[in-house]
Scaffold this motif. Structure first.
Motif, PDB file in Angstrom:
ATOM      1  N   VAL A  77       2.308  -1.247   4.922  1.00  0.00           N
ATOM      2  CA  VAL A  77       1.568  -2.226   4.814  1.00  0.00           C
ATOM      3  C   VAL A  77       2.138  -3.171   3.376  1.00  0.00           C
ATOM      4  O   VAL A  77       2.031  -2.792   2.393  1.00  0.00           O
ATOM      5  CB  VAL A  77       0.072  -1.851   4.305  1.00  0.00           C
ATOM      6  CG1 VAL A  77      -0.854  -3.163   4.002  1.00  0.00           C
ATOM      7  CG2 VAL A  77      -0.673  -1.329   5.543  1.00  0.00           C
ATOM      8  N   GLY A 129       1.983   2.977   5.887  1.00  0.00           N
ATOM      9  CA  GLY A 129       1.639   2.005   6.986  1.00  0.00           C
ATOM     10  C   GLY A 129       2.970   1.681   7.857  1.00  0.00           C
ATOM     11  O   GLY A 129       2.928   2.238   9.020  1.00  0.00           O
ATOM     12  N   ILE A 137      -7.265  -3.178   2.175  1.00  0.00           N
ATOM     13  CA  ILE A 137      -6.186  -2.662   2.925  1.00  0.00           C
ATOM     14  C   ILE A 137      -6.167  -1.236   3.161  1.00  0.00           C
ATOM     15  O   ILE A 137      -4.733  -0.869   3.713  1.00  0.00           O
ATOM     16  CB  ILE A 137      -4.766  -3.389   2.183  1.00  0.00           C
ATOM     17  CG1 ILE A 137      -4.760  -2.716   0.892  1.00  0.00           C
ATOM     18  CG2 ILE A 137      -4.779  -4.805   2.336  1.00  0.00           C
ATOM     19  CD1 ILE A 137      -3.369  -3.094   0.126  1.00  0.00           C
ATOM     20  N   ARG A 171       0.945  -1.142  -0.034  1.00  0.00           N
ATOM     21  CA  ARG A 171       0.096   0.132  -0.058  1.00  0.00           C
ATOM     22  C   ARG A 171       0.800   1.227   0.052  1.00  0.00           C
ATOM     23  O   ARG A 171       1.713   1.231   0.810  1.00  0.00           O
ATOM     24  CB  ARG A 171      -0.926   0.105   1.430  1.00  0.00           C
ATOM     25  CG  ARG A 171      -2.047   0.990   1.138  1.00  0.00           C
ATOM     26  CD  ARG A 171      -2.862   1.262   2.455  1.00  0.00           C
ATOM     27  NE  ARG A 171      -2.028   1.368   3.587  1.00  0.00           N
ATOM     28  CZ  ARG A 171      -2.621   1.517   4.921  1.00  0.00           C
ATOM     29  NH1 ARG A 171      -3.643   0.772   5.157  1.00  0.00           N
ATOM     30  NH2 ARG A 171      -1.617   1.688   5.852  1.00  0.00           N
TER      31      ARG A 171
END
Length: 147
Positions: free
Chosen positions: A139, A137, A54, A7
């Motif tokens: 992520v 994040g 996400i 992400r």
């Protein structure tokens, strides 16, 4: 097929000093085909990627997909995801699809992604690429889909 999703707040691929593809918020997707993969496998993976929740909702929980947030998808071929590191210190890549199959499946994946999602950018299959990203994040999610 193997994939690694990140992400990102932004990402770009540079080839030979020129930007080949770039996105703002969205998913940077590293993609690797394996010998047994088919168009069906690629389709399953694309569906999963586009629906993967996400991105944060109003409460900050990961409940939104890249489609929900209107984010971009940057697809980069990366056969090294199939690295076999079980023995020695030099990875083997026999688990990756042969280049012709890998490129065909990469092209099919990108074409299907462009039909299903409004913002799709790419690197170039087999090129020496530099990838720049701001991971959000952070992520980072490994994925695999079997035929």
């Amino acid at each position: 097929m193997l994939a690694l999703l990140q992400r990102v707040k932004s990402a770009k691929v540079v080839i030979g000093g020129e930007v080949a593809g770039a996105i703002d918020q969205g998913i940077l997707l590293f993609l690797c085909a394996e010998p047994e993969d088919t168009s069906v496998t690629a389709g399953k993976l694309l569906t999963k990627v586009l629906r993967m929740r996400i991105f944060g909702d109003e409460q900050g929980k990961m409940n939104r997909s890249v489609q929900d947030v209107g984010g971009g998808l940057l697809v980069v071929s990366q056969f090294t995801l199939a690295a076999d590191t079980r023995s020695g210190t030099r990875p083997g890549f026999s688990r990756a699809a042969a280049p012709a199959l890998g490129e065909a499946l990469y092209d099919e994946f990108v074409a299907a992604a462009r039909l299903a999602h409004p913002v799709v950018a790419t690197g170039r299959f087999g090129a020496d690429m530099q990838v720049e990203l701001v991971n959000d994040g952070p992520v980072t999610i490994p994925m695999s889909v079997m035929a």
